[in-house]
Design an enzyme around this catalytic site. Structure first.
Site, PDB file in Angstrom:
ATOM      1  CD  GLU A  87     -77.027 142.360  18.148  1.00  0.00           C
ATOM      2  OE1 GLU A  87     -76.565 141.612  17.286  1.00  0.00           O
ATOM      3  OE2 GLU A  87     -76.841 143.591  18.156  1.00  0.00           O
ATOM      4  CG  HIS A 132     -75.005 139.200  15.282  1.00  0.00           C
ATOM      5  ND1 HIS A 132     -74.745 140.260  16.112  1.00  0.00           N
ATOM      6  CD2 HIS A 132     -73.788 138.722  14.925  1.00  0.00           C
ATOM      7  CE1 HIS A 132     -73.450 140.420  16.246  1.00  0.00           C
ATOM      8  NE2 HIS A 132     -72.835 139.505  15.524  1.00  0.00           N
ATOM      9  CB  SER A 134     -70.138 141.180  14.977  1.00  0.00           C
ATOM     10  OG  SER A 134     -70.147 140.049  15.794  1.00  0.00           O
TER      11      SER A 134
END
Length: 461
Positions: free
Chosen positions: A295, A382, A184
């Site tokens: 995600e 994510h 990230s």
């Protein structure tokens, strides 16, 4: 207990039952307080005696990214936030083991190197030294101030890599075999470091997992913040501000959905001298990069991204025509799907294409395994991939995030690929240049040629 010398003084770590050792909270720079709060990192003052390194040091995170986060991210009070943790199979200066330096995510405003998901036990088992790094976040790390250097968080990453170069041999690592990795914001950090001349020679390989590179107009962000708050935004005025006051400034940037643009590495002409994508495309450093399949978006047509995601898309300047094309070809898809493609998958694909065109060593993956956790069932969202990469399925919070009994066989495959890349600069599947070869980590691991063609073509240009 075991003691290792460093350039600033000896540190005492804890030996584990498996024979490995961990050294926690080692300062790589002086505490960023007072006149140093917004300064470039300064080497730590040497200490006398042996420094106890058996507990995690203070974190720059003063509050979590959200009330509930996927990754357990402890907040530890204290001033000495510029510290790192070393997990080693053997603190033997003659070992010459490869090193993985991990930069945590958290949107550049949160996150913690003390997370149990980042424990180095599995990497140590497989002959890799792991270093996890804390760095300045939010206003302290990334707000433009006229009397302070920009990109202070980036400078912290460079300082940590310099510490590794100068000290890691004593912990069994080889300073010539350093891979930097992150997820990230940490994945964006990895890409940013490949664009920083000061980081050249400090790493030989890079892993960017779900990396997002935003490159805000930092002076414009500061002007906006000054207009909204009336605050005097100088290092001198803010150096003694409370954590609560700085968090209030940070919050003021998120009032209309533009917080993703606000506090992140920027092109400053001094440290980060050019757009990151251009520099990474040209970098000869071997790069492994990828993303999860969803995600921030649920699969299928059932779950739009919601007004918060729509606000993010508008703030990010998404081309409406391109978004319209996406929706035309994906009926019912929500703005979360658009965000996933535009912020993560499409840039990674474009970067892989650009690097291959220049003959740069590049490997691409998509993590597709979907868990069964309530509210996340059927999603490869994510952070889902991290317990597999660290082979840490038994860590705190993993089953809550992924559901019961995540597959150990997949953790074996993902972790083995990361270890192979760190050790041999090859994750053991064909590079992207070979027909756009892409590793798909799902119920089983398989390599396919150009499986993301639709994403690449919709978002190209």
């Amino acid at each position: 207990m075991t003691v290792v010398p460093t350039r600033s003084g000896p540190v005492r770590g804890e030996r584990r039952a498996d024979g490995s050792a961990c050294f926690l909270g080692i300062p790589y720079a002086q505490p960023p307080v007072g006149a140093l709060r917004f300064a470039a990192p300064v080497a730590p003052e040497p200490w006398s005696g042996v420094l106890d390194a058996t507990a995690y040091g203070p974190t720059a995170q003063r509050r979590p990214f959200a009330e509930v986060t996927t990754i357990p991210e402890p907040t530890i009070p204290g001033a000495g936030t510029l510290n790192l943790n070393v997990f080693t199979p053997a603190a033997d200066p003659s070992a010459g083991l490869p090193v993985l330096v991990w930069i945590h995510g958290g949107g550049y405003v949160a996150g913690s190197a003390a997370s149990p998901w980042y424990d180095g036990a599995a990497f140590n088992r497989d002959g890799v030294v792991l270093v996890t790094v804390g760095y300045r976040l939010g206003v302290e790390g990334f707000l433009h101030l006229p009397d302070a250097p920009d990109n202070r968080g980036v400078r912290d990453w460079v300082a940590a890599l310099e510490w590794v170069r100068d000290n890691i041999a004593g912990f069994g690592g080889d300073p010539a075999k350093v891979t930097v990795a992150g997820q990230s914001a940490g994945g964006g950090a990895v890409q940013t470091l490949l664009a920083v001349p000061a980081a050249r020679g400090l790493l030989r390989a890079a892993i960017s997992a779900s990396g997002a590179v935003l490159e805000p107009d930092a002076p414009a962000v500061a002007r906006t913040l000054a207009e909204r708050t009336g605050a005097v935004l100088t290092a001198e005025a803010l150096q003694d501000a409370s954590d609560e006051q700085l968090l209030a400034l940070q919050d003021a940037l998120g009032d209309d959905g533009d917080s993703l643009l606000a506090l992140a590495p920027c092109v400053d002409g001094e440290l980060v001298t050019r757009p990151v994508a251009e520099a990474v495309a040209e970098s000869e450093v071997p790069l492994l990069l990828g993303f999860t399949a969803h995600e921030f978006a649920a699969p299928g047509p059932a779950a739009p991204g919601g007004p918060e995601v729509d606000a993010m898309l508008a703030a990010l300047g998404l081309d409406p025509e391109r978004a319209a094309r996406f929706h035309a070809e994906n009926p019912g898809a929500g703005s979360g799907e658009v965000l996933t493609d535009w912020l993560f998958r499409a840039p990674a694909l474009a970067l892989a294409e650009a690097r291959v065109a220049l003959g740069r060593p590049t490997w691409l993956y998509q993590f597709e395994w979907t868990g069964s956790a309530p509210g996340r069932a059927g999603q490869a969202y994510h952070c889902t991939d991290l317990p597999f990469a660290f082979d840490a399925l038994a860590a705190e919070g993993v089953e809550e995030a992924l559901g019961a009994r995540p597959p150990q066989a997949l953790a074996d495959a993902v972790h083995t690929a990361w270890v192979a890349f760190v050790r041999e600069l090859d994750p053991a599947w064909p590079p992207y240049r070979d027909g756009r070869a892409t590793m798909r980590w799902g119920a089983e691991a398989r390599v396919e040629r150009d499986p993301l063609r639709a994403v690449r073509e919709i978002w190209a240009g």
